[in-house]
Design an enzyme around this catalytic site. Structure first.
Site, PDB file in Angstrom:
ATOM      1  N   PHE B  19     -40.945  78.500  21.965  1.00  0.00           N
ATOM      2  CA  PHE B  19     -40.305  79.111  23.141  1.00  0.00           C
ATOM      3  C   PHE B  19     -40.919  78.656  24.466  1.00  0.00           C
ATOM      4  O   PHE B  19     -42.107  78.377  24.551  1.00  0.00           O
ATOM      5  CB  PHE B  19     -40.380  80.646  23.037  1.00  0.00           C
ATOM      6  N   ASP B  20     -40.049  78.595  25.489  1.00  0.00           N
ATOM      7  CA  ASP B  20     -40.497  78.300  26.859  1.00  0.00           C
ATOM      8  C   ASP B  20     -40.694  79.579  27.650  1.00  0.00           C
ATOM      9  O   ASP B  20     -41.451  79.605  28.624  1.00  0.00           O
ATOM     10  CB  ASP B  20     -39.424  77.489  27.610  1.00  0.00           C
ATOM     11  N   THR B  21     -39.937  80.626  27.275  1.00  0.00           N
ATOM     12  CA  THR B  21     -39.905  81.841  28.092  1.00  0.00           C
ATOM     13  C   THR B  21     -40.079  83.070  27.207  1.00  0.00           C
ATOM     14  O   THR B  21     -39.467  83.153  26.139  1.00  0.00           O
ATOM     15  CB  THR B  21     -38.543  81.967  28.820  1.00  0.00           C
ATOM     16  N   ARG B  53     -43.108  80.584  30.687  1.00  0.00           N
ATOM     17  CA  ARG B  53     -42.599  81.455  31.747  1.00  0.00           C
ATOM     18  C   ARG B  53     -42.580  82.894  31.228  1.00  0.00           C
ATOM     19  O   ARG B  53     -42.153  83.143  30.096  1.00  0.00           O
ATOM     20  CB  ARG B  53     -41.185  81.034  32.114  1.00  0.00           C
ATOM     21  N   ARG B 239     -34.535  78.993  23.639  1.00  0.00           N
ATOM     22  CA  ARG B 239     -35.969  78.754  23.863  1.00  0.00           C
ATOM     23  C   ARG B 239     -36.604  79.991  24.498  1.00  0.00           C
ATOM     24  O   ARG B 239     -37.637  79.906  25.171  1.00  0.00           O
ATOM     25  CB  ARG B 239     -36.172  77.535  24.790  1.00  0.00           C
TER      26      ARG B 239
END
Lengths: 297, 297
Positions: B19-21, B53, B239
């Site tokens: 994951f990005d967030t 993030r 993501r």
């Protein structure tokens, strides 16, 4: 029973002979807006002369019985006394008497003076009016609201003074499952001058959502109000007819209580709405208005 | 997808890489009552160091984003900025922006200052705070409440200043079907110091009953809030992972928006409640608490 349209003079007279007591809705039956229904005054005077008992039934929880006597008298309905008026506040106080609610317990009223007056007259102790002008100041004020074991019931009626403090207190008291949750009536709207505003049945909804509890509702169309009227006046439901203009309150009310029902078409219901109504909202009799009886008795 | 318990270090690391967030509920995830969850601060600091993030998501409509930055910073969560906070008031104002709600229309706010601040910041015009101290004086006051064609929406949030005047005005404006009926969130209870009080989802119930209309609800678990977050931050839901302690709000929220979901057991949900939850409230991943990540990253 088959629906009977009362038109012939013989039918109208036979109908009246069948009953000792008439329960009467007012708005749409005695008057519509500011106009008195033609012949309504004369019909009721004739009913009285024949020895019929009249009981005026209203869901309005804010007015006292005396103020209805005053209004009816002013409009030319003669001979009305306070014990003929059955408002939902009075019926609610009577209900507390019939269940032997303890006189040393406090009743938290989320409503107006009219409810307090009726409870006080029957020897009960209330609180809540002191919160009419309460203004919220923040979380500390909520924390200061504590369960109170003196409280035995929360009673909700129409409340133009409703505020968050009242809801927070009622919610807190209702956490105790022993505390009764009672509503004078469940009308979703409060009609004023041809417009609507939120009614009693709207105002107690926050408590249903926040506590997960359902109130016992006293007023029309619920059977509790009729049970209280029958018990208070020692009526025989089979010799009693409910007269009203609304299928979902007045007619359902009479049907739930085992009384006969007369629909007048001088209010909100049109005749063509009757056949499609649910079975428990269909009247036994229909007349155009109370005036139909005027010339035949 | 099968539910995965994250315990092995490799699984925990693989999860984070996916994951990005991270969307983060706060109560029960970062703290529980007045206690900070062990390792939560360190884990979030590590997520930041890895370039993830972070977006903090809350249904509370009364606090501004700045006040959350202040609270998080004071509790030792470092590097938090206002644009990482997504409260339901802010999300509601963003929703009005995404639907191009006209800037020359008025929004009647049945809520507190926090809502007004977020709408004002996005260039909208509001009214309603002036009714905070309104006291009912009778029927004439109701008649004076008139439809107002400048009003384009009624927005309901938590409102400790709720009173009958506000309900009567909102009811009147909502008679026009063109006027939008929006709620910041639908939480039935407002938790304060281990007790509950009526929440936003309780306070708009009178309007549902009196108008027959249903509001569009923005906050968790409704997809609208996630749509707004995705649109505002240009996120890829695939993501993105929602982290929370409640199945019916946090996990349902992530699922409705097409994100992955991580349940932490540091709040209100026990592990044995998961298998019997409705399909759309079941998480993809479970960890005992955010602290599980602390030593493996």
């Amino acid at each position: 029973m088959t629906l009977q349209h009362l038109t012939a003079a013989d039918d109208l007279r036979a109908f009246v002979d069948r009953f000792d007591t008439f329960l009467l809705d007012m708005d749409g039956v005695l008057w519509q807006g500011s106009d008195i229904i033609d012949g309504a005054r004369e019909t009721l005077a004739q009913f009285r002369a024949m020895g019929k008992r009249l009981i005026f039934v209203t869901n309005n929880s804010t007015k006292s019985r005396d103020s209805y006597v005053e209004k009816l008298t002013k409009l030319g309905f003669t001979g009305v006394t306070a014990d003929e008026i059955f408002g939902s506040s009075y019926a609610t106080a009577c209900y507390f008497t019939t269940i032997d609610f303890p006189k040393d317990k406090l009743i938290y009223v989320m409503g107006q003076q009219g409810i307090v007056d009726e409870f006080t007259a029957q020897g009960f102790q209330t609180c809540g009016l002191e919160d009419q002008g309460a203004v919220f100041h923040g979380i500390d004020e909520l924390i200061a609201i504590q369960p109170d074991e003196r409280i035995g019931a929360v009673v909700c009626g129409f409340d133009g003074y409703l505020n968050y403090t009242k809801l927070a207190k009622a919610h807190t008291y209702l956490q105790d499952p022993e505390v009764l949750f009672i509503a004078t009536n469940a009308d979703s709207q409060y009609p004023v001058s041809g417009r609507t505003f939120p009614g009693t049945g709207a105002l107690f909804q926050p408590l249903i959502t926040s506590t997960g509890r359902q109130p016992t509702v006293i007023g029309k169309p619920h059977a509790t109000m009729l049970d209280v009227i029958v018990a208070t006046h020692h009526l025989d439901p089979h010799r009693t007819c409910m007269v009203g203009d609304r299928l979902d309150t007045d007619i359902a009310f009479g049907r739930h209580g085992g009384c006969a029902t007369l629909l007048v078409l001088s209010g909100v219901t049109r005749e063509d709405q009757v056949p499609s109504a649910p079975e428990d909202m269909r009247p036994d009799y229909i007349v155009p208005s109370l005036g139909a009886f005027q010339d035949v008795l």
